[in-house]
Design an enzyme around this catalytic site. Structure first.
Site, PDB file in Angstrom:
ATOM      1  N   ASP A 166     -10.885  13.795   7.207  1.00  0.00           N
ATOM      2  CA  ASP A 166     -10.107  12.798   6.470  1.00  0.00           C
ATOM      3  C   ASP A 166      -9.905  13.220   5.010  1.00  0.00           C
ATOM      4  O   ASP A 166     -10.026  12.417   4.092  1.00  0.00           O
ATOM      5  CB  ASP A 166     -10.804  11.424   6.562  1.00  0.00           C
ATOM      6  CG  ASP A 166     -10.037  10.306   5.881  1.00  0.00           C
ATOM      7  OD1 ASP A 166      -8.799  10.348   5.890  1.00  0.00           O
ATOM      8  OD2 ASP A 166     -10.709   9.398   5.328  1.00  0.00           O
ATOM      9  N   HIS A 197      -9.946   7.935   3.172  1.00  0.00           N
ATOM     10  CA  HIS A 197      -9.890   6.560   3.677  1.00  0.00           C
ATOM     11  C   HIS A 197     -11.288   5.964   3.826  1.00  0.00           C
ATOM     12  O   HIS A 197     -11.411   4.778   4.116  1.00  0.00           O
ATOM     13  CB  HIS A 197      -9.215   6.507   5.050  1.00  0.00           C
ATOM     14  CG  HIS A 197      -7.759   6.845   5.036  1.00  0.00           C
ATOM     15  ND1 HIS A 197      -7.298   8.125   5.240  1.00  0.00           N
ATOM     16  CD2 HIS A 197      -6.668   6.066   4.849  1.00  0.00           C
ATOM     17  CE1 HIS A 197      -5.970   8.122   5.194  1.00  0.00           C
ATOM     18  NE2 HIS A 197      -5.556   6.902   4.947  1.00  0.00           N
ATOM     19  N   GLU A 230      -6.121   6.353  -2.354  1.00  0.00           N
ATOM     20  CA  GLU A 230      -6.136   5.325  -1.300  1.00  0.00           C
ATOM     21  C   GLU A 230      -6.557   3.968  -1.856  1.00  0.00           C
ATOM     22  O   GLU A 230      -6.019   2.931  -1.472  1.00  0.00           O
ATOM     23  CB  GLU A 230      -7.086   5.747  -0.182  1.00  0.00           C
ATOM     24  CG  GLU A 230      -6.472   6.695   0.825  1.00  0.00           C
ATOM     25  CD  GLU A 230      -5.280   6.065   1.554  1.00  0.00           C
ATOM     26  OE1 GLU A 230      -5.334   4.865   1.894  1.00  0.00           O
ATOM     27  OE2 GLU A 230      -4.286   6.771   1.757  1.00  0.00           O
ATOM     28  N   HIS A 255       1.498   4.212  -3.074  1.00  0.00           N
ATOM     29  CA  HIS A 255       1.334   5.670  -3.040  1.00  0.00           C
ATOM     30  C   HIS A 255       2.449   6.343  -3.844  1.00  0.00           C
ATOM     31  O   HIS A 255       2.234   7.383  -4.480  1.00  0.00           O
ATOM     32  CB  HIS A 255       1.363   6.181  -1.604  1.00  0.00           C
ATOM     33  CG  HIS A 255       0.043   6.071  -0.892  1.00  0.00           C
ATOM     34  ND1 HIS A 255      -1.134   6.534  -1.432  1.00  0.00           N
ATOM     35  CD2 HIS A 255      -0.285   5.549   0.319  1.00  0.00           C
ATOM     36  CE1 HIS A 255      -2.136   6.316  -0.587  1.00  0.00           C
ATOM     37  NE2 HIS A 255      -1.653   5.715   0.483  1.00  0.00           N
ATOM     38  N   TYR A 297      -4.796  14.449  -3.086  1.00  0.00           N
ATOM     39  CA  TYR A 297      -5.199  13.735  -1.873  1.00  0.00           C
ATOM     40  C   TYR A 297      -6.369  14.444  -1.194  1.00  0.00           C
ATOM     41  O   TYR A 297      -6.264  14.946  -0.070  1.00  0.00           O
ATOM     42  CB  TYR A 297      -4.004  13.611  -0.935  1.00  0.00           C
ATOM     43  CG  TYR A 297      -4.097  12.426  -0.001  1.00  0.00           C
ATOM     44  CD1 TYR A 297      -4.156  11.129  -0.485  1.00  0.00           C
ATOM     45  CD2 TYR A 297      -4.112  12.606   1.378  1.00  0.00           C
ATOM     46  CE1 TYR A 297      -4.237  10.044   0.358  1.00  0.00           C
ATOM     47  CE2 TYR A 297      -4.190  11.530   2.237  1.00  0.00           C
ATOM     48  CZ  TYR A 297      -4.254  10.253   1.719  1.00  0.00           C
ATOM     49  OH  TYR A 297      -4.336   9.176   2.572  1.00  0.00           O
ATOM     50  N   HIS A 317       0.840  -1.202   0.000  1.00  0.00           N
ATOM     51  CA  HIS A 317       0.000   0.000   0.000  1.00  0.00           C
ATOM     52  C   HIS A 317       0.876   1.255   0.000  1.00  0.00           C
ATOM     53  O   HIS A 317       0.685   2.158  -0.826  1.00  0.00           O
ATOM     54  CB  HIS A 317      -0.918  -0.033   1.231  1.00  0.00           C
ATOM     55  CG  HIS A 317      -1.751   1.189   1.438  1.00  0.00           C
ATOM     56  ND1 HIS A 317      -3.111   1.215   1.207  1.00  0.00           N
ATOM     57  CD2 HIS A 317      -1.423   2.448   1.858  1.00  0.00           C
ATOM     58  CE1 HIS A 317      -3.580   2.424   1.475  1.00  0.00           C
ATOM     59  NE2 HIS A 317      -2.571   3.192   1.876  1.00  0.00           N
ATOM     60  N   GLU A 318       1.817   1.308   0.918  1.00  0.00           N
ATOM     61  CA  GLU A 318       2.643   2.524   1.036  1.00  0.00           C
ATOM     62  C   GLU A 318       3.468   2.756  -0.229  1.00  0.00           C
ATOM     63  O   GLU A 318       3.589   3.880  -0.714  1.00  0.00           O
ATOM     64  CB  GLU A 318       3.549   2.433   2.264  1.00  0.00           C
ATOM     65  CG  GLU A 318       2.804   2.413   3.589  1.00  0.00           C
ATOM     66  CD  GLU A 318       1.826   3.567   3.754  1.00  0.00           C
ATOM     67  OE1 GLU A 318       2.061   4.646   3.196  1.00  0.00           O
ATOM     68  OE2 GLU A 318       0.798   3.380   4.425  1.00  0.00           O
TER      69      GLU A 318
END
Lengths: 77, 434
Positions: free
Chosen positions: B270, B275, B197, B177, B188, B173-174
């Protein structure tokens, strides 16, 4: 030959020049608006499309030109 | 304001844990848990500023070939906050015995391999970028993030959260990005942020599925399974299969993800629900992948990857993603192929009608627009995102198509329109008045 008091079933066009078709009640298959002049095709296409959308009837003249049947005239009735 | 939250979309750290989960913990946890949650939520302006500067100067990855070499470097922050920290393992070096270090190393390798072996991508930037990871960030830090340049993982508090390298999908996931940053660079915020996301979740999950050799049917479709310590009522951070069901716990709250556009979050928290609303495209991908069958990274993953790489832009929304994945599926596997239909089914299940190129049948004309300029006409068609230009092929041809559109609009008639991508714009080229 005149086909009188007919409904327009469908109309079809594209972004190419002098390009318009319709299906008219009791006339077999798609018939092209005779591609003589750009504004003439646009005028007939507009008339046939308004008739289609409003369920109005038309008199159309189907003319054989070089062995192909074209729509060349129409009345909105 | 949280470490992972700011007023500006480019200032954001891209964190695996959503801020609302930590905010719940800061309110409902024990004294120690509250302290750690507040710590994780603490402002880190220096890190955010760095992220902002990096994101703003990132451009889409070049296609030119660069030498392919996996270059992983793992650092330890030694429970401080200085990045990248002390180097503890380089490429090709043997395992250290430190689980966080070795998991970060292996996870970065598995992510590199997915992108390289399946999608022929050469690292995060497609130019062989070094994969830098820092573990043991801060003390008992409950999060992991991409700061625009590297991955960073906390140890977790050991009470509610385990170490953040424990779940390989978090690593995927990271790193994804980073891939997003070098491709569409999705803003974002709001739907583009939720897509950011979602792509990170999709490819994080695919890294995990590939490492486990799981088919789409075998996969658990959870993000962050194993992250929570025992005693927390949570399967993971998010469920791609059933958004909104991943956790329900007195301390961390209840999973707020919607699974359908009817329930989309419209608040400002958020970053506009990045998310939260990611549950919608996540579920679309899950449905598409499971309907296609087999290994999800092979076909569904390729469709999503090529869409991200070639079709989306910084402000792309869900409808654009739906349309473009559908078009890419058609290009890759055939118009009306089972794969393309699966993509359509995925998006329709979450409430988005897909409008691809080609014939769009039985549609209403929403708006028609024209100007005094020659060959200048536009329309909005039901189920198709945005204004469509009538292809300016000929003056009278544009007038004829415009006439059909006007009449359809005025008389509430339906049309079949043919859409073609011409010079990068989706255009109407043919029309039937029904």
């Amino acid at each position: 030959m005149w086909h009188s008091n007919k409904l327009v079933k469908y109309t079809y066009t594209a972004t190419v020049s002098k390009f318009g078709y319709a299906i008219v009640e009791d006339v077999n298959g798609w018939k092209q608006i005779y591609p003589s002049t750009p504004d003439g095709v646009s005028n007939l296409f507009g008339l046939l499309s308004v008739a289609k959308a409003s369920n109005r009837r038309v008199n159309v003249f189907i003319q054989e030109i070089n062995s192909v049947d074209y729509i060349t005239q129409a009345y909105l009735v | 304001m949280s470490h992972c939250e700011s007023h500006h979309e480019h200032d954001a750290l891209l964190c695996i844990l959503p801020p609302y989960m930590l905010e719940n913990l800061a309110e409902h946890g024990t004294a120690a848990e509250k302290k750690l949650a507040r710590q994780a939520l603490a402002d880190a302006s220096a890190v955010r500023a760095e992220r902002s500067a990096i994101a703003s100067r990132t451009t889409r990855s070049p296609r030119a070939a660069a030498a392919v070499a996996k270059r992983r470097t793992i650092y330890s922050a030694n429970n401080g906050t200085q990045l990248p920290g002390t180097k503890v393992r380089g490429e090709g070096q043997s395992a250290t015995g430190d689980a966080s270090v070795d998991e970060a190393y292996d996870g970065a390798g598995a992510t590199f391999d997915l992108y390289h072996d399946v999608y022929s991508r050469n690292s995060i930037d497609n130019q062989g970028m070094e994969l830098i990871s820092t573990v043991h960030y801060n003390q008992n830090y409950n999060n992991a993030f991409w700061n625009g340049q590297q991955m960073t993982y906390g140890d977790g508090d050991g009470n509610l959260f385990n170490r953040f390298t424990i779940a390989i999908d978090i690593i995927g996931h990271e790193m994804t990005h980073g891939v997003v940053q070098h491709e569409a660079n999705l803003v974002y915020q709001n739907q583009p942020g939720a897509l950011n996301e979602s792509f990170a979740d999709v490819f994080g999950s695919l890294v995990k599925q590939r490492s486990l050799n799981h088919t789409a049917a075998q996969a658990d479709w959870l993000i962050g399974a194993g992250l929570f310590a025992s005693g927390v009522n949570a399967q993971g951070i998010r469920s791609m299969k059933a958004p909104g069901t991943a956790y329900d716990d007195p301390k961390i709250g209840k999973d707020p993800q919607p699974a359908h556009m009817n329930d989309i979050y419209t608040g400002s928290g958020d970053h506009g629900g990045v998310h939260i609303n990611s549950g919608i495209p996540n579920r679309a991908f899950y449905i598409a992948a499971t309907q296609i069958g087999g290994y999800a990274w092979e076909k569904a993953g390729r469709i999503w990857y090529e869409t991200l790489r070639d079709k989306l832009a910084a402000n792309s929304d869900f409808q654009t993603a739906a349309n473009e994945t559908y078009n890419v599926a058609g290009a890759l596997y055939g118009i009306n192929s089972a794969e393309q239909q699966a993509v359509r089914n995925g998006w329709e299940a979450v409430g988005l009608s897909v409008a691809g190129l080609g014939w769009q049948t039985n549609r209403l004309v929403r708006y028609v627009f024209s100007t005094y300029a020659s060959k200048s006409a536009y329309a909005i068609i039901e189920g198709v995102s945005g204004w469509l230009k009538v292809h300016p092929e000929s003056a009278d041809g544009v007038s004829n198509v415009l006439k059909a559109l006007e009449i359809a609009k005025a008389f509430d008639r339906r049309v079949n329109v043919y859409l073609q991508n011409i010079n990068g714009a989706n255009c109407i080229t043919r029309i039937y008045l029904l």
